[in-house]
Design a protein around this motif. Sequence first.
Motif, short mmCIF file in Angstrom:
data_model
loop_
_atom_site.label_atom_id
_atom_site.label_comp_id
_atom_site.label_asym_id
_atom_site.label_seq_id
_atom_site.Cartn_x
_atom_site.Cartn_y
_atom_site.Cartn_z
N ASP A 128 10.37 -2.15 -10.11
CA ASP A 128 10.50 -1.65 -8.74
C ASP A 128 10.12 -2.71 -7.70
O ASP A 128 10.27 -2.47 -6.50
N THR A 129 9.63 -3.87 -8.17
CA THR A 129 9.17 -4.91 -7.23
C THR A 129 9.75 -6.27 -7.64
O THR A 129 9.03 -7.24 -7.82
N TRP A 130 11.09 -6.30 -7.79
CA TRP A 130 11.84 -7.53 -8.02
C TRP A 130 11.36 -8.32 -9.24
O TRP A 130 11.46 -9.54 -9.28
N GLU B 157 0.84 -1.20 0.00
CA GLU B 157 0.00 0.00 0.00
C GLU B 157 0.87 1.25 0.00
O GLU B 157 0.56 2.24 -0.67
N VAL B 158 1.96 1.19 0.76
CA VAL B 158 2.93 2.28 0.76
C VAL B 158 4.25 1.70 1.27
O VAL B 158 4.29 1.15 2.38
N ASP B 159 5.28 1.80 0.47
CA ASP B 159 6.58 1.27 0.88
C ASP B 159 7.42 2.41 1.44
O ASP B 159 7.89 3.28 0.70
N LEU B 160 7.59 2.38 2.75
CA LEU B 160 8.27 3.47 3.46
C LEU B 160 9.78 3.37 3.38
O LEU B 160 10.47 4.24 3.90
N ASN B 161 10.28 2.34 2.72
CA ASN B 161 11.72 2.19 2.55
C ASN B 161 12.16 2.52 1.12
O ASN B 161 13.25 2.14 0.70
N ARG B 162 11.31 3.23 0.41
CA ARG B 162 11.63 3.65 -0.96
C ARG B 162 11.52 5.16 -1.07
O ARG B 162 10.84 5.81 -0.25
N PRO B 163 12.14 5.74 -2.09
CA PRO B 163 11.91 7.16 -2.33
C PRO B 163 10.43 7.44 -2.55
O PRO B 163 9.67 6.56 -2.98
N TRP C 216 0.48 -5.43 -9.46
CA TRP C 216 -0.76 -4.75 -9.82
C TRP C 216 -1.18 -5.10 -11.25
O TRP C 216 -0.33 -5.37 -12.11
N ARG C 217 -2.47 -5.06 -11.51
CA ARG C 217 -2.99 -5.42 -12.85
C ARG C 217 -2.59 -4.40 -13.91
O ARG C 217 -2.49 -4.73 -15.09
#
Length: 283
Positions: A106-108, A89-95, A113-114
């Motif tokens: 950005d997600t390996w 929902e929100v990745d707090l370890n990214r810019p 997401w669709r």
Amino acid sequence: MDDVHDAARGHFTLSPRLTEIDPSPHWDLVLGEGPILAVALHDGHAMRESLRPHLAFDDAQLRRDEDPLTGLFTDVGDSRLCVRTSRFEVDLNRPREKALSADPEDTWGLRIWRGPLPREELERSLAIYDAFYATVHALVEQLLARWGCALLLDIHSYNHRRDGADLPPAPQEGNPDIELGVTTADHARWGAVLARLGDVLRASPVAGRPPDVRENVRYPTGGHFPESLYARFGERLCVISPEFKKIYMDEWTGQADLSVLDDLRAGWRRAVAEVRPEFLACR
């Protein structure tokens, strides 16, 4: 001191003790007296319902790439911050611009997401992101004003069986049992702390053997959270980002191995207790 109080105004009050003024539904923050703040950014699994129709992943896939149970390791902190909301929902370890990304790069390489996400969903996640960083910055300013220096433990876990539940795990050579992410720690000031922390962890058996503990192996460039804190607060703040390999659970079923989990937590508590005096001495 006045500058610190100005920066923290709206987030914390000092009467009768340090207290969060407006607690967030997205994280749990327990405040105590001492210079150690332990944070589990990716422990949470909650996600707002308006995002779920856009998901290409199911719940089990999401959990596999979150950091379940890392909140248990925050009990070493005088103050403890555990994020309830999923990193997806929100990745707090990214810019900030990548805090909610639909780009698999950005997600390996995983398609979470669709397709592209609506702007209103991005804005809702960015509002959480901004509130989180404002809260952490205000809290760290209070800790530094009170103690002179502080230790922030940015606690994570990582997968080592991505190839499949029935296939061999990733080679040990590049996958230590505990990685200490210390990309921002000022070694001139905190080198003895880092060395002592690693030595105590190695001397604390996990499942009957010494754990493999190394620095900056899997994530040699660090994450945005520690990097941004270093940029703001410099050498007064020692940020260490332990990554616990998921030897304490089956990353495919989510079932925990309580014996291994207890061993890891016991060693972690001993290690942090050993370095605590360095931060108390800053006053």
